[in-house]
Design a protein around this motif. Structure first.
Motif, PDB file in Angstrom:
ATOM      1  N   GLY A  18      47.604  44.217  51.739  1.00 46.61           N
ATOM      2  CA  GLY A  18      48.780  43.952  50.949  1.00 46.61           C
ATOM      3  C   GLY A  18      47.862  42.781  50.358  1.00 46.61           C
ATOM      4  O   GLY A  18      49.125  42.714  49.213  1.00 46.61           O
ATOM      5  N   TYR A  19      47.891  41.560  50.562  1.00 45.66           N
ATOM      6  CA  TYR A  19      47.215  40.471  50.460  1.00 45.66           C
ATOM      7  C   TYR A  19      47.615  40.341  48.836  1.00 45.66           C
ATOM      8  O   TYR A  19      46.333  41.193  48.508  1.00 45.66           O
ATOM      9  CB  TYR A  19      46.922  39.306  51.427  1.00 45.66           C
ATOM     10  N   HIS A  20      47.695  39.554  47.905  1.00 42.79           N
ATOM     11  CA  HIS A  20      47.082  39.357  46.912  1.00 42.79           C
ATOM     12  C   HIS A  20      45.006  39.459  46.707  1.00 42.79           C
ATOM     13  O   HIS A  20      44.389  39.999  46.499  1.00 42.79           O
ATOM     14  CB  HIS A  20      47.497  38.240  45.646  1.00 42.79           C
ATOM     15  N   HIS A  21      44.237  38.172  47.455  1.00 41.72           N
ATOM     16  CA  HIS A  21      43.138  39.106  47.707  1.00 41.72           C
ATOM     17  C   HIS A  21      42.278  37.473  49.426  1.00 41.72           C
ATOM     18  O   HIS A  21      42.790  36.880  49.074  1.00 41.72           O
ATOM     19  CB  HIS A  21      42.313  38.357  46.583  1.00 41.72           C
ATOM     20  N   HIS A  22      41.710  38.920  50.165  1.00 46.14           N
ATOM     21  CA  HIS A  22      41.324  37.617  50.781  1.00 46.14           C
ATOM     22  C   HIS A  22      39.809  37.516  50.208  1.00 46.14           C
ATOM     23  O   HIS A  22      39.331  36.076  50.743  1.00 46.14           O
ATOM     24  CB  HIS A  22      40.905  38.605  51.791  1.00 46.14           C
ATOM     25  N   ILE A  23      39.404  38.463  49.565  1.00 38.08           N
ATOM     26  CA  ILE A  23      38.039  38.244  48.665  1.00 38.08           C
ATOM     27  C   ILE A  23      37.749  38.155  47.862  1.00 38.08           C
ATOM     28  O   ILE A  23      38.481  39.411  47.010  1.00 38.08           O
ATOM     29  CB  ILE A  23      36.766  39.580  49.075  1.00 38.08           C
ATOM     30  N   GLY A  24      37.500  37.578  46.636  1.00 36.04           N
ATOM     31  CA  GLY A  24      36.910  37.623  45.167  1.00 36.04           C
ATOM     32  C   GLY A  24      35.244  37.960  45.165  1.00 36.04           C
ATOM     33  O   GLY A  24      34.696  37.116  45.536  1.00 36.04           O
ATOM     34  N   LEU A  25      34.877  38.735  44.415  1.00 34.58           N
ATOM     35  CA  LEU A  25      33.230  38.702  44.339  1.00 34.58           C
ATOM     36  C   LEU A  25      33.300  39.392  42.458  1.00 34.58           C
ATOM     37  O   LEU A  25      34.526  39.424  41.638  1.00 34.58           O
ATOM     38  CB  LEU A  25      33.294  40.256  44.287  1.00 34.58           C
ATOM     39  N   ASN A  26      32.633  38.183  41.663  1.00 31.37           N
ATOM     40  CA  ASN A  26      31.874  37.989  40.611  1.00 31.37           C
ATOM     41  C   ASN A  26      30.948  38.198  40.305  1.00 31.37           C
ATOM     42  O   ASN A  26      29.987  37.514  41.019  1.00 31.37           O
ATOM     43  CB  ASN A  26      33.310  36.435  40.444  1.00 31.37           C
ATOM     44  N   THR A  27      30.447  38.141  39.277  1.00 30.85           N
ATOM     45  CA  THR A  27      29.073  38.143  38.733  1.00 30.85           C
ATOM     46  C   THR A  27      29.416  37.210  37.099  1.00 30.85           C
ATOM     47  O   THR A  27      27.916  37.054  36.589  1.00 30.85           O
ATOM     48  CB  THR A  27      28.230  39.463  38.085  1.00 30.85           C
ATOM     49  N   TRP A  28      29.937  36.324  37.343  1.00 32.00           N
ATOM     50  CA  TRP A  28      30.559  35.306  35.986  1.00 32.00           C
ATOM     51  C   TRP A  28      28.941  35.160  35.522  1.00 32.00           C
ATOM     52  O   TRP A  28      28.378  34.203  34.318  1.00 32.00           O
ATOM     53  CB  TRP A  28      31.529  34.240  35.919  1.00 32.00           C
ATOM     54  N   HIS A  29      28.340  33.906  36.528  1.00 32.02           N
ATOM     55  CA  HIS A  29      27.115  33.482  36.036  1.00 32.02           C
ATOM     56  C   HIS A  29      26.181  33.836  37.126  1.00 32.02           C
ATOM     57  O   HIS A  29      24.823  32.959  36.979  1.00 32.02           O
ATOM     58  CB  HIS A  29      27.413  32.024  37.170  1.00 32.02           C
TER      59      HIS A  29
END
Length: 162
Positions: A53-64
């Motif tokens: 329930g933590y806001h996030h431990h892992i962020g994933l993005n394809t922005w670049h």
């Protein structure tokens, strides 16, 4: 400014945010295999995942990085992100899942202070899955400092827990 500054003892690394080539491919690994839960999704370009329930431990993005090539072993960048499991049994459960799915491992080690499994995510980002041994079991040098090492991890005894 003093050169004697030390980061506060309570400081922790809160999350890792990775550039990936394909959100769905990354989610198959982080959500479906490792078991993290999506906490937020921004269209098809970013997703945030959590344990407990933590806001996030892992962020994933394809922005670049959408459609980009895998990270290279010899290039500059992240060596690995480490995911700390609360118990040896919890580590055993995820390792069993990896074996059952035929997911390739890069290595496994007993470091004296921890036991660790090493693998790459679908984009070649290094991932360490580990648990810390109880502090009183950590090996020490002759001056009372921590003495980490790298020995072969007994995967058989680990997997016997589950």
């Amino acid at each position: 400014m003093s050169g004697n500054y030390k980061v506060p003892d309570e400081t922790r690394i809160g999350h890792v945010h990775l550039k990936v080539s394909d959100i769905e491919k990354a989610l198959t690994f982080y959500r479906d295999l490792l078991g993290f839960k999506i906490t937020e999704r921004i269209g098809n370009s970013a997703v945030f995942l959590s344990a407990g329930g933590y806001h996030h431990h892992i962020g994933l993005n394809t922005w670049h990085s959408e459609g980009g090539s895998k990270a290279t072993k010899s290039g500059v960048g992240l060596f690995h992100a480490a995911i700390l499991y609360p118990t040896r049994e919890d580590l055993a459960v995820v390792v069993r899942r990896l074996f059952e799915k035929g997911y390739p491992l890069e290595g496994a080690a007993d470091h004296g202070v921890s036991e660790a499994i090493y693998l790459d995510d679908p984009d070649g980002n290094g991932i360490e899955l580990y648990w810390d041994k109880p502090r009183e079991e950590w090996p020490e040098d002759d001056k009372g400092g921590i003495r980490m090492y790298t020995h072969r991890l007994d995967l058989k005894s680990l997997l016997e827990l589950v």
